[in-house]
Design a protein around this motif. Structure first.
Motif, PDB file in Angstrom:
ATOM      1  N   ARG A   3       1.198  -1.165   0.054  1.00 40.76           N
ATOM      2  CA  ARG A   3      -0.461   0.147  -0.179  1.00 40.76           C
ATOM      3  C   ARG A   3       0.576   0.908  -0.147  1.00 40.76           C
ATOM      4  NH1 ARG A   3      -4.652  -1.888   0.983  1.00 40.76           N
ATOM      5  NH2 ARG A   3      -5.349  -3.452   1.982  1.00 40.76           N
ATOM      6  N   ALA A   4       1.882   2.042   0.389  1.00 42.07           N
ATOM      7  CA  ALA A   4       3.004   2.498   0.923  1.00 42.07           C
ATOM      8  C   ALA A   4       3.328   2.960  -0.618  1.00 42.07           C
ATOM      9  CB  ALA A   4       4.370   2.153   1.609  1.00 42.07           C
ATOM     10  N   PHE A   5       3.400   2.078  -2.126  1.00 45.97           N
ATOM     11  CA  PHE A   5       3.799   2.405  -2.717  1.00 45.97           C
ATOM     12  C   PHE A   5       2.774   2.705  -3.634  1.00 45.97           C
ATOM     13  CE2 PHE A   5       4.029   2.594  -7.518  1.00 45.97           C
ATOM     14  CZ  PHE A   5       5.665   3.199  -8.019  1.00 45.97           C
ATOM     15  N   PHE A   6       1.416   2.562  -3.214  1.00 43.16           N
ATOM     16  CA  PHE A   6       0.340   3.706  -4.350  1.00 43.16           C
ATOM     17  C   PHE A   6      -0.013   4.969  -3.101  1.00 43.16           C
ATOM     18  CE2 PHE A   6      -1.074  -0.666  -5.988  1.00 43.16           C
ATOM     19  CZ  PHE A   6      -1.763   0.116  -6.340  1.00 43.16           C
ATOM     20  N   GLU A   7       0.404   5.232  -2.429  1.00 47.43           N
ATOM     21  CA  GLU A   7       0.153   6.568  -1.264  1.00 47.43           C
ATOM     22  C   GLU A   7       1.300   7.830  -2.151  1.00 47.43           C
ATOM     23  OE1 GLU A   7       0.854   4.646   2.253  1.00 47.43           O
ATOM     24  OE2 GLU A   7      -1.489   4.167   3.208  1.00 47.43           O
ATOM     25  N   GLN A   8       2.345   6.482  -2.095  1.00 51.19           N
ATOM     26  CA  GLN A   8       3.154   7.517  -3.041  1.00 51.19           C
ATOM     27  C   GLN A   8       2.762   7.831  -4.364  1.00 51.19           C
ATOM     28  OE1 GLN A   8       7.859   5.867  -3.502  1.00 51.19           O
ATOM     29  NE2 GLN A   8       6.905   4.680  -1.553  1.00 51.19           N
ATOM     30  N   LEU A   9       2.426   7.183  -5.241  1.00 52.52           N
ATOM     31  CA  LEU A   9       1.501   7.863  -6.296  1.00 52.52           C
ATOM     32  C   LEU A   9       0.555   8.543  -5.671  1.00 52.52           C
ATOM     33  CD1 LEU A   9       1.203   3.959  -7.956  1.00 52.52           C
ATOM     34  CD2 LEU A   9       2.830   6.058  -8.476  1.00 52.52           C
ATOM     35  N   SER A  10      -0.091   8.107  -4.837  1.00 50.81           N
ATOM     36  CA  SER A  10      -1.278   9.605  -4.870  1.00 50.81           C
ATOM     37  C   SER A  10      -0.682  11.050  -4.010  1.00 50.81           C
ATOM     38  CB  SER A  10      -2.043   9.190  -3.085  1.00 50.81           C
ATOM     39  OG  SER A  10      -2.853   9.939  -2.973  1.00 50.81           O
ATOM     40  N   ALA A  11       0.153  10.614  -3.616  1.00 52.53           N
ATOM     41  CA  ALA A  11       1.223  12.015  -3.597  1.00 52.53           C
ATOM     42  C   ALA A  11       1.119  12.177  -4.358  1.00 52.53           C
ATOM     43  CB  ALA A  11       2.006  11.559  -2.220  1.00 52.53           C
ATOM     44  N   ALA A  12       2.263  11.906  -5.399  1.00 51.36           N
ATOM     45  CA  ALA A  12       3.434  12.410  -6.818  1.00 51.36           C
ATOM     46  C   ALA A  12       1.939  12.889  -7.582  1.00 51.36           C
ATOM     47  CB  ALA A  12       3.694  11.258  -7.588  1.00 51.36           C
ATOM     48  N   ALA A  13       0.792  12.145  -7.966  1.00 54.09           N
ATOM     49  CA  ALA A  13      -0.453  12.734  -8.427  1.00 54.09           C
ATOM     50  C   ALA A  13      -1.270  13.902  -8.059  1.00 54.09           C
ATOM     51  CB  ALA A  13      -1.185  12.196  -8.993  1.00 54.09           C
ATOM     52  N   ARG A  14      -0.894  14.327  -6.952  1.00 50.68           N
ATOM     53  CA  ARG A  14      -1.931  15.305  -6.398  1.00 50.68           C
ATOM     54  C   ARG A  14      -1.112  16.347  -6.047  1.00 50.68           C
ATOM     55  NH1 ARG A  14      -5.189  13.744  -0.898  1.00 50.68           N
ATOM     56  NH2 ARG A  14      -5.650  11.719  -1.321  1.00 50.68           N
ATOM     57  N   ALA A  15       0.173  16.579  -5.871  1.00 49.31           N
ATOM     58  CA  ALA A  15       1.115  17.383  -6.012  1.00 49.31           C
ATOM     59  C   ALA A  15       1.032  18.117  -7.419  1.00 49.31           C
ATOM     60  CB  ALA A  15       2.525  17.146  -5.892  1.00 49.31           C
ATOM     61  N   ALA A  16       1.032  16.791  -8.924  1.00 46.69           N
ATOM     62  CA  ALA A  16       1.217  17.849  -9.948  1.00 46.69           C
ATOM     63  C   ALA A  16       0.153  18.396  -9.991  1.00 46.69           C
ATOM     64  CB  ALA A  16       2.070  17.012 -10.954  1.00 46.69           C
ATOM     65  N   ILE A  17      -1.457  18.015  -9.629  1.00 45.94           N
ATOM     66  CA  ILE A  17      -2.118  18.420  -9.785  1.00 45.94           C
ATOM     67  C   ILE A  17      -2.615  19.665  -9.425  1.00 45.94           C
ATOM     68  CG2 ILE A  17      -5.082  18.127  -9.959  1.00 45.94           C
ATOM     69  CD1 ILE A  17      -4.419  15.370 -10.289  1.00 45.94           C
TER      70      ILE A  17
END
Length: 250
Positions: A3-17
Motif C-alpha cells: 500500500r505504501a507505494f500506492f500512497e506515494q503514487l497518490s502524493a505524486a499525482a496530487r502534487a502535480a494536479i
C-alpha cells in the motif's frame, strides 16, 4: 505490491494536479466530435505517476490515457487514468479521481481510487480494500428493490442501451447521477449498491476492479463475464445483486 507505494503514487499525482490547478485550468477538447476535455493537470499527473513507477519498477509496462503504452510486452502492467472526471475537475466538483490499476497477465491484482478533493484514498492490495488505511466493505445489498443505483450520465448511453439501463432504474430504490469514479468508491464503502456504465476504456475501469472486489463486491460486464467488451461495466454490492442487474440488462 504494498500500500505504501500506492500512497506515494497518490502524493505524486496530487502534487502535480495541485500545481496546475493553482495556475488555472483550461479544458482542451481532444474529441473529433462532442466534448472530451483534457487539461495540463491530466498530463502533469500522468507524467508524475509514470516517473515514479519507472524509477521503482523499470521493467513494468505502463498504459496511460494521455501518453499511451510503454513496454507492452511486460506481463505486469500499470493502467493509469491521471484524472478520471476531467469535466468535474474543471467545473470545481469533487467527484474526479486519480485511478491506478495493476494487472499481471491481464488479471487485476491491485488498484487505487484516489479522491483528492475529499482527502480520501481507497487502495486494494492482496484482496483487501482500505480507505485511508481502514478496511471497508460493501453494503451486501442483494436485491434491486433495495438498491441505491448510480451512473455518471444517462445521456452517455446509446438509445438501445439506455432502454436496458432504464429497466434497472425502474427496479431500484433510488438513483443518483454525476459521480464518475466516486460511485465505484461508494460501492466499496457500502454507500451505493450498484453502478452501470458503458463506453469505458481500460484505464477507466482497471483500477476499479480490484477496489470493488477487495471490498466484497462483484464487478463484471453486462453479460455476466469479465471481458468488459465495449466498456460495459456493472459493479454491485453482492454477486446476487450483480446477477439480477445483468438479467434486466439482457
Amino acid at each position: 505490491m504494498d500500500r505504501a507505494f500506492f500512497e506515494q503514487l497518490s502524493a505524486a499525482a496530487r502534487a502535480a494536479i495541485r500545481q496546475e490547478t493553482a495556475a488555472g485550468l483550461v479544458g482542451e477538447n481532444k474529441a473529433a466530435s462532442g466534448y472530451d476535455p483534457v487539461t495540463a493537470a491530466d498530463r502533469s499527473a500522468e507524467r508524475a505517476l509514470r516517473s515514479l513507477i519507472e524509477r521503482t519498477f523499470a521493467d513494468h509496462g505502463i498504459w496511460g490515457e494521455e501518453y499511451g503504452l510503454a513496454r507492452g510486452d511486460s506481463p505486469i502492467r500499470w493502467s493509469l487514468d491521471p484524472v478520471d472526471g476531467t469535466r468535474a475537475l474543471i467545473c470545481g466538483l469533487p467527484s474526479w479521481a486519480v485511478l491506478v490499476g495493476l494487472l499481471d497477465k491481464g488479471r487485476h491484482i491491485a488498484g487505487m481510487i484516489d479522491l483528492p478533493a475529499i482527502e480520501e484514498t481507497l487502495i486494494a492490495v492482496d484482496g483487501e480494500t482500505r480507505r485511508n488505511g481502514a478496511p471497508v466493505r460493501t453494503s451486501g445489498c442483494t436485491t434491486l428493490a433495495d438498491a441505491r443505483f448510480s451512473t455518471t450520465d444517462p445521456f452517455l448511453f446509446p438509445w438501445e442501451e439506455l432502454e436496458a439501463v432504464n429497466r434497472v432504474r425502474r427496479a431500484v430504490r433510488l438513483t443518483r447521477y454525476g459521480l464518475d469514479a466516486m460511485a465505484y468508491a461508494r460501492v466499496a464503502t457500502g454507500d451505493i449498491d450498484l453502478v452501470i456504465e458503458s463506453g469505458l476504456h481500460p484505464h477507466d475501469y482497471d483500477a476499479l476492479v480490484a477496489v470493488v472486489r477487495g471490498a466484497g463486491g462483484a464487478i463484471g460486464d453486462w453479460t455476466g463475464g469479465t471481458t468488459f467488451e465495449g466498456g460495459h461495466v456493472v459493479a454491485a454490492a453482492s454477486r446476487e445483486l450483480y446477477e439480477e442487474a445483468v438479467a434486466l440488462l439482457a
